[in-house]
Design an enzyme around this catalytic site. Structure first.
Site, PDB file in Angstrom:
ATOM      1  N   CYS A   1      49.844   7.651 -12.140  1.00  0.00           N
ATOM      2  CA  CYS A   1      49.211   6.980 -13.268  1.00  0.00           C
ATOM      3  C   CYS A   1      49.754   5.559 -13.346  1.00  0.00           C
ATOM      4  O   CYS A   1      50.966   5.352 -13.182  1.00  0.00           O
ATOM      5  CB  CYS A   1      49.526   7.741 -14.548  1.00  0.00           C
ATOM      6  SG  CYS A   1      48.764   7.021 -16.014  1.00  0.00           S
TER       7      CYS A   1
ATOM      8  N   HIS B   1      41.380  13.125 -15.700  1.00  0.00           N
ATOM      9  CA  HIS B   1      42.597  12.323 -15.910  1.00  0.00           C
ATOM     10  C   HIS B   1      42.316  11.224 -16.952  1.00  0.00           C
ATOM     11  O   HIS B   1      43.121  11.007 -17.863  1.00  0.00           O
ATOM     12  CB  HIS B   1      43.042  11.732 -14.562  1.00  0.00           C
ATOM     13  CG  HIS B   1      44.228  10.820 -14.608  1.00  0.00           C
ATOM     14  ND1 HIS B   1      45.409  11.078 -13.939  1.00  0.00           N
ATOM     15  CD2 HIS B   1      44.427   9.618 -15.228  1.00  0.00           C
ATOM     16  CE1 HIS B   1      46.269  10.090 -14.167  1.00  0.00           C
ATOM     17  NE2 HIS B   1      45.696   9.179 -14.927  1.00  0.00           N
ATOM     18  N   GLU B   2      41.167  10.551 -16.811  1.00  0.00           N
ATOM     19  CA  GLU B   2      40.836   9.452 -17.746  1.00  0.00           C
ATOM     20  C   GLU B   2      40.552   9.984 -19.153  1.00  0.00           C
ATOM     21  O   GLU B   2      40.993   9.399 -20.150  1.00  0.00           O
ATOM     22  CB  GLU B   2      39.634   8.642 -17.245  1.00  0.00           C
ATOM     23  CG  GLU B   2      39.828   7.971 -15.893  1.00  0.00           C
ATOM     24  CD  GLU B   2      41.185   7.343 -15.706  1.00  0.00           C
ATOM     25  OE1 GLU B   2      41.717   6.738 -16.660  1.00  0.00           O
ATOM     26  OE2 GLU B   2      41.746   7.463 -14.606  1.00  0.00           O
TER      27      GLU B   2
END
Ligand code: SB7
Ligand code: NI
Length: 203
Positions: free
Chosen positions: A130, A173-174
């Site tokens: 990330c 993930h976003e």
């Protein structure tokens, strides 16, 4: 000649987010539930959408990535630049040389909702990273292998799409970022590389 020179200069006139603009783990904005974006988009929201995508495009260009000392990214969520709003850019390139002009998925997803998830789970073999987390945190990040995603784009158009493989993982993930969740929250603390039988690997 003159025109092409001009264009060359003009084409490099942009203001892109730099690593110093990216909020790091520990900042409370990364742990907040982001409020929904209102339509029609404000001028600021339109600019933000543009800038979030521009970061990905610039970061995926090897020369510009090096020049601006960026970390390459396939996604960037508004909270990662300090804006708590339900907006994220996703740009998953096609690794197939013949198809490199058509990304596997490219859009700014606004107010995204995962309307259904496969029972089957999937994880990237190499784990996840990330831009807001400076250190490497090894381990599988189990997610839904396939999702149905609903979102609105910058033009206010609604989309409902099925995603699998890498684009499905990146979108999850976003979307996690918009709910204050970071990838390592999903890693099994005692055994980071455990994989259940019904889980598939995604490359
Ligand atoms: C690996 C990397 C990403 C998503 C899923 C697997 C994106 C990394 C960049 N970001 O920090 C975006 O939030
Ligand atoms: Ni992230």
């Amino acid at each position: 000649m003159v025109i092409s020179e001009k264009f060359k200069i003009y084409s490099e006139v942009f203001e892109v987010f730099l690593m110093k603009d990216i909020v790091r783990d520990g900042d409370p904005v990364l742990r907040k539930q982001a409020p929904k974006v209102k339509f029609p988009l404000s001028k600021e929201d339109k600019q933000l959408a543009h800038d979030l995508m521009e970061y990905l495009e610039v970061s995926q260009n090897p020369e510009l990535c090096e020049k601006y000392k960026l970390r390459a990214g396939v996604g960037l969520a508004a909270p990662q630049v300090g804006v708590s709003e339900m907006m994220a850019s996703v740009l998953v390139p096609n690794e197939d040389e013949n198809e490199s002009d058509t990304p596997l998925f490219k859009d700014v997803i606004i107010n995204p909702v995962i309307v259904s998830s496969s029972v089957q789970r999937g994880a990237l073999t190499e784990g996840e990273g990330c831009l807001s987390v400076d250190k490497d945190i090894p381990g599988y990040v189990p997610r839904a292998a396939r999702i149905t995603l609903r979102y609105t784009d910058v033009d206010g158009k609604d989309h409902k799409i099925r995603l699998k493989n890498y684009p499905a993982i990146v979108c999850q993930h976003e979307i996690d970022h918009l709910h204050g969740v970071l990838f390592y929250d999903h890693i099994n603390k005692d055994n980071p590389f455990t994989k259940s039988d019904d889980e598939i690997f995604i490359y």
